[in-house]
Design a protein around this motif. Structure first.
Motif: not given
Ligand code: CUA
Length: 232
Positions: A159-161, A194-200, A202-207
């Motif tokens: 999941l991503h957002s 930014q991605c706003s679904e905790i996805c692992g 590097n969740h914070s690093f996929m703008p």
């Molecule tokens: Cu993709 Cu958080």
């Protein structure tokens, strides 16, 4: 975006403008409730408790049951209006497909031939000094402003957002599903998300970076991108 900004970002789409109006509306209602509650609390402390042995009061109890219900209606109606407004698809002129991966976004402009690319975050050491740390990407999403655009969102792994606050867009990217949203951008510039679904890890690093340009500039960009990808 700007530094040290505490509240919502400036809107870049009509829907986000409406969302900000709704936020302010809800805030004013909250202010009224907080004022009333504080006034009541203070007057309870200051008054002499002359009626301590009254156990019920039908009139006041009816009132303070119905009043919150009426207040809730004033929030619910504009909220539902916005909810359905955001779901509306207004004859989009183009469709952008975006796929969430661990940990980057990939984009496909399916209306044009072979126009697709990945979009990774730029590492801090590779950034110019005036760039936004953890917020810039190597390939920006170029989109035409003042045109209705549909995005379809999915994910390849978890999941991503796909979330861009200034557009009022926040769409879950779910493996095995295709979600759609529509928006139109009403000003040129760079829009960050930014991605706003905790996805692992590097969740914070996929703008997400959207470059909003005029229709002519967009067409030029598309033809340039399509030429350079002829040998794919
Ligand atoms: Cu993709 Cu958080």
């Amino acid at each position: 975006v700007s530094w040290l900004n505490l509240t919502l970002q400036d809107s870049a789409s009509p829907v986000m403008e409406q969302l900000i109006f709704f936020h302010d509306h809800a805030l004013m209602i909250m202010l009224m409730i907080i004022t009333a509650v504080f006034y009541t609390m203070i007057s309870i402390i200051q008054n002499k408790q002359t009626s301590r042995f009254i156990l019920e009061g039908q009139m006041i109890e009816t009132l303070w049951t119905i009043a919150p219900a009426i207040i809730l209606v004033f929030i619910a109606i504009p909220s539902l209006r916005l909810l359905y407004l955001m779901d509306e698809i207004h004859n989009p002129v183009m469709t952008l497909k975006t796929v969430g991966h661990q940990w980057y976004w990939s984009y496909e402009y399916s209306d044009f031939t072979k126009l697709e690319f990945d979009s990774y975050m730029v590492q801090q050491e590779d950034q110019p000094i005036d760039a936004f740390r953890l917020l810039d990407t190597d390939n920006r999403v170029v989109l035409p402003m003042n045109s209705p655009i549909r995005i379809i969102v999915t994910a390849a792994d978890v999941l991503h957002s796909w979330t861009v606050p200034s557009l009022g867009v926040k769409t879950d990217a779910t493996p095995g599903r295709l979600n759609q949203m529509s928006f139109s951008i009403n000003r040129p510039g760079l829009l960050y998300g930014q991605c706003s679904e905790i996805c692992g890890a590097n969740h914070s690093f996929m703008p997400i970076v959207i470059e909003s340009v005029s229709t002519n500039q967009f067409i030029n960009w598309v033809s340039k991108m399509s030429e350079s990808s002829d040998d794919w």
